[in-house]
Design an enzyme around this catalytic site. Sequence first.
Site, PDB file in Angstrom:
ATOM      1  N   TYR A  12       0.837  -1.202   0.000  1.00 47.17           N
ATOM      2  CA  TYR A  12       0.000   0.000   0.000  1.00 47.17           C
ATOM      3  C   TYR A  12       0.873   1.254   0.000  1.00 47.17           C
ATOM      4  O   TYR A  12       0.659   2.193  -0.780  1.00 47.17           O
ATOM      5  CB  TYR A  12      -0.915  -0.024   1.222  1.00 47.17           C
ATOM      6  CG  TYR A  12      -1.792   1.191   1.386  1.00 47.17           C
ATOM      7  CD1 TYR A  12      -2.985   1.310   0.701  1.00 47.17           C
ATOM      8  CD2 TYR A  12      -1.418   2.223   2.255  1.00 47.17           C
ATOM      9  CE1 TYR A  12      -3.803   2.422   0.864  1.00 47.17           C
ATOM     10  CE2 TYR A  12      -2.226   3.332   2.424  1.00 47.17           C
ATOM     11  CZ  TYR A  12      -3.417   3.427   1.727  1.00 47.17           C
ATOM     12  OH  TYR A  12      -4.215   4.538   1.895  1.00 47.17           O
TER      13      TYR A  12
ATOM     14  N   LYS B 217       1.232   4.238  -2.883  1.00 46.21           N
ATOM     15  CA  LYS B 217       0.975   5.656  -2.605  1.00 46.21           C
ATOM     16  C   LYS B 217       2.209   6.510  -2.896  1.00 46.21           C
ATOM     17  O   LYS B 217       2.081   7.668  -3.323  1.00 46.21           O
ATOM     18  CB  LYS B 217       0.522   5.830  -1.158  1.00 46.21           C
ATOM     19  CG  LYS B 217      -0.824   5.183  -0.857  1.00 46.21           C
ATOM     20  CD  LYS B 217      -1.923   5.695  -1.773  1.00 46.21           C
ATOM     21  CE  LYS B 217      -3.295   5.133  -1.413  1.00 46.21           C
ATOM     22  NZ  LYS B 217      -4.362   5.636  -2.303  1.00 46.21           N
TER      23      LYS B 217
END
Length: 271
Positions: A152, A156
Amino acid sequence: MNGVLEGKTAVVTGAAKGIGRAVAEALSAAGAHVVAVDIDGDGAAATAAALASATAKQCDVRDEAAVGRLFDEVVAERSRVDVLVAAAGVARVGPLVGMSLADWHSVLSVDLDGVFLCATRAAAAMSTTGGGSIITIASIKAFGGSPAIGHYGAAKAGVVSLTKTLALEMRDHGIRANAICPGWIGTDMVFDRTAELESARRRHGRGDRPPAGSARRACRDRAAGGVPRLRSLVVLFRRHLRRRRWRHRVPGLTPIPSSPKGPPIWQPSTP
């Protein structure tokens, strides 16, 4: 906020719930016609039904052909795309060592590839109608390692870099690109994984503490559907809309501040 985006068309991905829905509400409150997009077509329709002026579109942002059709339909129906908010995202919990490539791709295909596909198609549409604004939803996880959600965070971080590059490449077309990097926000995606995240934090002795139950209570639930209002993000997003900072000079135009807090007024530059 009323009327700031009157007559504008704003596409919001991940609009069925969470951050995406909160952003769709903020854009609608600012006067925009919102195109609520989500892989959950019924959820997108529910969001659109709750807004003053909106349409719903079902789309899997991982699918290049589907994203192309989405923007073709929006341009055909609305003649232009003025704003894109790429809020569609997923999260999984698990350490990097031992993670399968399929698990890695399950997050990056949505959180990074999906942003790339939507942002580039939106930029192409905006470049033919005088410009627009692209806003990506990144995360503070882009700036540091976090146990159990490394994929994740990597996605990002990619979104932040992609957004900066897009801003530089498209500035001469009147297109702005900015990333919002929130911390922990009280969404179902976070609360459904609180126990796993807290376990990883204790095991590795580092990492941010996920929000406790009080954080859920702090998010004022909507009467219909129990969707959190996400006050902090809505306030941040409204400030972004109100100020609309033009970081890159538009060729041939000179910014004249209209007020200390208002957006600049652009007039032809004096030769």
